[in-house]
Write an enzyme that holds these catalytic residues in place. Structure first.
Site, PDB file in Angstrom:
ATOM      1  N   ASN A  49     -36.208 -11.060 -14.558  1.00 48.10           N
ATOM      2  CA  ASN A  49     -36.632 -10.541 -15.852  1.00 48.10           C
ATOM      3  C   ASN A  49     -35.460  -9.989 -16.674  1.00 48.10           C
ATOM      4  O   ASN A  49     -35.665  -9.455 -17.767  1.00 48.10           O
ATOM      5  CB  ASN A  49     -37.667  -9.446 -15.604  1.00 48.10           C
ATOM      6  CG  ASN A  49     -38.742  -9.468 -16.650  1.00 48.10           C
ATOM      7  OD1 ASN A  49     -39.063 -10.528 -17.181  1.00 48.10           O
ATOM      8  ND2 ASN A  49     -39.274  -8.308 -16.974  1.00 48.10           N
TER       9      ASN A  49
ATOM     10  N   LYS B 169     -45.577 -20.235 -10.458  1.00 47.76           N
ATOM     11  CA  LYS B 169     -46.423 -19.505 -11.414  1.00 47.76           C
ATOM     12  C   LYS B 169     -47.051 -20.500 -12.374  1.00 47.76           C
ATOM     13  O   LYS B 169     -46.355 -21.366 -12.918  1.00 47.76           O
ATOM     14  CB  LYS B 169     -45.583 -18.528 -12.232  1.00 47.76           C
ATOM     15  CG  LYS B 169     -45.298 -17.217 -11.559  1.00 47.76           C
ATOM     16  CD  LYS B 169     -44.804 -16.244 -12.629  1.00 47.76           C
ATOM     17  CE  LYS B 169     -44.132 -15.053 -12.040  1.00 47.76           C
ATOM     18  NZ  LYS B 169     -43.554 -14.195 -13.094  1.00 47.76           N
TER      19      LYS B 169
ATOM     20  N   HIS C  21     -37.905 -18.147 -27.443  1.00 48.35           N
ATOM     21  CA  HIS C  21     -37.720 -17.396 -26.202  1.00 48.35           C
ATOM     22  C   HIS C  21     -36.235 -17.272 -25.785  1.00 48.35           C
ATOM     23  O   HIS C  21     -35.744 -16.179 -25.538  1.00 48.35           O
ATOM     24  CB  HIS C  21     -38.535 -18.070 -25.100  1.00 48.35           C
ATOM     25  CG  HIS C  21     -38.476 -17.372 -23.789  1.00 48.35           C
ATOM     26  ND1 HIS C  21     -39.110 -16.169 -23.562  1.00 48.35           N
ATOM     27  CD2 HIS C  21     -37.841 -17.688 -22.631  1.00 48.35           C
ATOM     28  CE1 HIS C  21     -38.873 -15.783 -22.320  1.00 48.35           C
ATOM     29  NE2 HIS C  21     -38.103 -16.692 -21.730  1.00 48.35           N
TER      30      HIS C  21
ATOM     31  N   ARG D 270     -61.669 -26.133  -7.008  1.00 51.46           N
ATOM     32  CA  ARG D 270     -61.017 -25.101  -6.170  1.00 51.46           C
ATOM     33  C   ARG D 270     -59.637 -25.535  -5.667  1.00 51.46           C
ATOM     34  O   ARG D 270     -59.151 -25.057  -4.657  1.00 51.46           O
ATOM     35  CB  ARG D 270     -61.882 -24.694  -4.996  1.00 51.46           C
ATOM     36  CG  ARG D 270     -63.178 -24.073  -5.455  1.00 51.46           C
ATOM     37  CD  ARG D 270     -63.827 -23.238  -4.395  1.00 51.46           C
ATOM     38  NE  ARG D 270     -64.951 -22.552  -4.984  1.00 51.46           N
ATOM     39  CZ  ARG D 270     -66.126 -23.142  -5.231  1.00 51.46           C
ATOM     40  NH1 ARG D 270     -66.306 -24.403  -4.909  1.00 51.46           N
ATOM     41  NH2 ARG D 270     -67.094 -22.459  -5.787  1.00 51.46           N
TER      42      ARG D 270
ATOM     43  N   HIS E 162     -35.281 -10.079 -20.424  1.00 50.17           N
ATOM     44  CA  HIS E 162     -36.627 -10.395 -20.899  1.00 50.17           C
ATOM     45  C   HIS E 162     -37.388  -9.158 -21.385  1.00 50.17           C
ATOM     46  O   HIS E 162     -38.367  -9.290 -22.103  1.00 50.17           O
ATOM     47  CB  HIS E 162     -37.438 -11.093 -19.805  1.00 50.17           C
ATOM     48  CG  HIS E 162     -37.051 -12.528 -19.612  1.00 50.17           C
ATOM     49  ND1 HIS E 162     -35.775 -12.911 -19.268  1.00 50.17           N
ATOM     50  CD2 HIS E 162     -37.760 -13.679 -19.758  1.00 50.17           C
ATOM     51  CE1 HIS E 162     -35.734 -14.235 -19.180  1.00 50.17           C
ATOM     52  NE2 HIS E 162     -36.916 -14.722 -19.474  1.00 50.17           N
TER      53      HIS E 162
ATOM     54  N   LYS F 102     -33.004 -19.616  -8.204  1.00 54.43           N
ATOM     55  CA  LYS F 102     -34.374 -19.115  -8.363  1.00 54.43           C
ATOM     56  C   LYS F 102     -35.130 -19.250  -7.036  1.00 54.43           C
ATOM     57  O   LYS F 102     -35.884 -18.368  -6.647  1.00 54.43           O
ATOM     58  CB  LYS F 102     -35.115 -19.838  -9.503  1.00 54.43           C
ATOM     59  CG  LYS F 102     -36.470 -19.198  -9.768  1.00 54.43           C
ATOM     60  CD  LYS F 102     -37.109 -19.543 -11.080  1.00 54.43           C
ATOM     61  CE  LYS F 102     -38.472 -18.822 -11.194  1.00 54.43           C
ATOM     62  NZ  LYS F 102     -39.277 -19.273 -12.317  1.00 54.43           N
TER      63      LYS F 102
END
Ligand SMILES: NC(=O)c1ccc[n+]([C@@H]2O[C@H](COP(=O)([O-])OP(=O)(O)OC[C@H]3O[C@@H](n4cnc5c(N)ncnc54)[C@H](O)[C@@H]3O)[C@@H](O)[C@H]2O)c1
Ligand SMILES: [Zn+2]
Length: 364
Positions: free
Chosen positions: A247, A145, A266, A123, A250, A229
């Site tokens: 984005n 992320k 990418h 956890r 993107h 960022k």
């Protein structure tokens, strides 16, 4: 050392520092000695193991409770739930516990895998990120992320999980293949276009020095990218709104990547996407031709693409847009530049206009 402070003060304080320097591995020990470490596990890939993780482990062994290394094959193919299961079982067999710390040493793939694992193993255990690609230093290591891919699409399973600290030595980039370096440059250019005119101008004035990987210049571009960022992530940690501007390039970029079966990398796809979005903005009278020219010129000077590949049809690319997971309420939100340093979030762009722009970008 350049330091970028990231503060995320909400219910609990999950703020952390990104340490950026050149040939600064000795500083890593000092930084690590300031935090409690009970048992440390390093996760890396086989390329980075030979180049850098070995050096880091040698340092860890001297002064810290280092317990072991887990190395995975390099590549996006490893970013899946099976790898997470294997790594979790390995950690159990190595007697990791809730007080353990996972240190990722690698590119975005390793950072995403190790961060996700850290967020769910028992956890949640403590996580340190040591990004070794330009893309990981300027993008994936900032913002928390984590996640893995499913056969249905990239990054479909994941968490928001902040590291305890990030340590980026730009010397790692000295061993990075040129293609991987450019992959990260595409995101660096993106930051300039979406939010920092001055930074964009800095990039224009330093293309050669960046390509020669001058340490001071690399520190500047990595730290400025992290700051930019950071600014967005602090205001919108969970992507409720503002974070969407990251984005830029993107929307079409992801579609191009997918339509090419990921043959196109990418950064290349994002460059094409940034050029296409700039032309769309021009089409809708939101920007001026000189702004688009500057964007194209900079992308081109780095050797990144400013046109769409001949073997992909505009229709194929547009079809992919429908499945973009960044769609909200079935509405596609476009990030379009107005002038260098600022963008607008726009809905209601007509598919025919997108197709026309893509066709035009193919025929040049
Ligand atoms: N979490 C986020 O916010 C976020 C943001 C952007 C991208 N990503 C993810 O990041 C991943 C891409 O990351 P990436 O471009 O770093 O790819 P990667 O991790 O696959 O690294 C690219 C290649 O470079 C090698 N490598 C790494 N460091 C090296 C070094 N210093 N010298 C020589 N070789 C080195 C790796 O072994 C690999 O072969 C994708 O999975 C993407 O989804 C995540
Ligand atoms: Zn990207």
């Amino acid at each position: 050392m350049t330091r970028v402070e990231v503060s995320l003060k909400k219910l609990e304080d999950r703020s952390y520092t990104i340490h950026i320097g050149y040939k600064c591995l000795d500083r890593l020990c000092e930084i690590l000695s300031e935090i409690p470490l009970n048992s440390v596990f390093v996760i890396t890939d086989r390329n980075v193991e030979k180049l850098w993780a070995g050096k880091i482990i040698a340092l860890l062994e001297k002064r810290f409770p280092y317990r072991g290394l887990i190395s995975v094959e390099p590549g996006e193919e490893q970013k899946n739930l099976l790898t997470i299961k294997k790594l979790a079982r390995k950690l159990v067999s190595m007697k990791a516990d809730r007080a353990s710390t996972i240190i990722a040493v690698g590119g975005g793939v390793i950072g995403d895998i190790a961060g996700f694992l850290a967020s769910i193993f028992l956890r949640g255990v403590s996580f340190i990120n040591i990004p070794t690609t330009l893309l990981a230093q300027v993008d994936s290591s900032v913002g928390g992320k984590t996640g893995v891919d499913l056969p249905e699409g990239k990054n479909l399973v994941g968490t928001f999980y902040q590291p305890v600290l990030v340590f980026a030595d730009v010397d790692f980039l000295s061993t990075l293949p040129h293609e991987e370096f450019l992959n990260g440059m595409s995101e660096v250019i993106k930051y300039g276009i979406i939010m920092d005119t001055e930074f964009f101008t800095f990039l224009e004035s330093n293309v050669e020095k960046i390509l020669e990987k001058e340490p001071d210049i690399l520190i500047k571009i990595v730290s400025q990218s992290c700051k930019l960022k950071r600014e967005i992530v602090e205001k919108d940690e969970k992507e409720a709104g503002l974070r969407r501007i990251l984005n830029f390039g993107h929307t079409i970029g992801h579609s191009i990547e997918a339509a090419s079966n990921y043959r196109i990398k990418h950064g290349w796809a994002v460059s094409m996407g940034m050029v296409a979005a700039s032309h769309l903005a021009l089409e809708y009278g939101m920007t001026e031709p000189e702004e688009v020219k500057r964007i194209e010129n900079l992308i081109d000077r780095f050797g990144l693409p400013v046109c769409v590949p001949e073997d992909l049809t505009a229709d194929e690319i547009v079809q992919g847009l429908t499945y973009d997971k960044k769609m909200v309420d079935s509405k596609l939100r476009w990030i379009l530049p107005t002038k260098i340093g600022s963008v607008n979030v726009v809905e209601g762009i007509k598919t025919d206009d997108v197709i026309n722009v893509l066709r035009r970008l193919k025929g040049r």
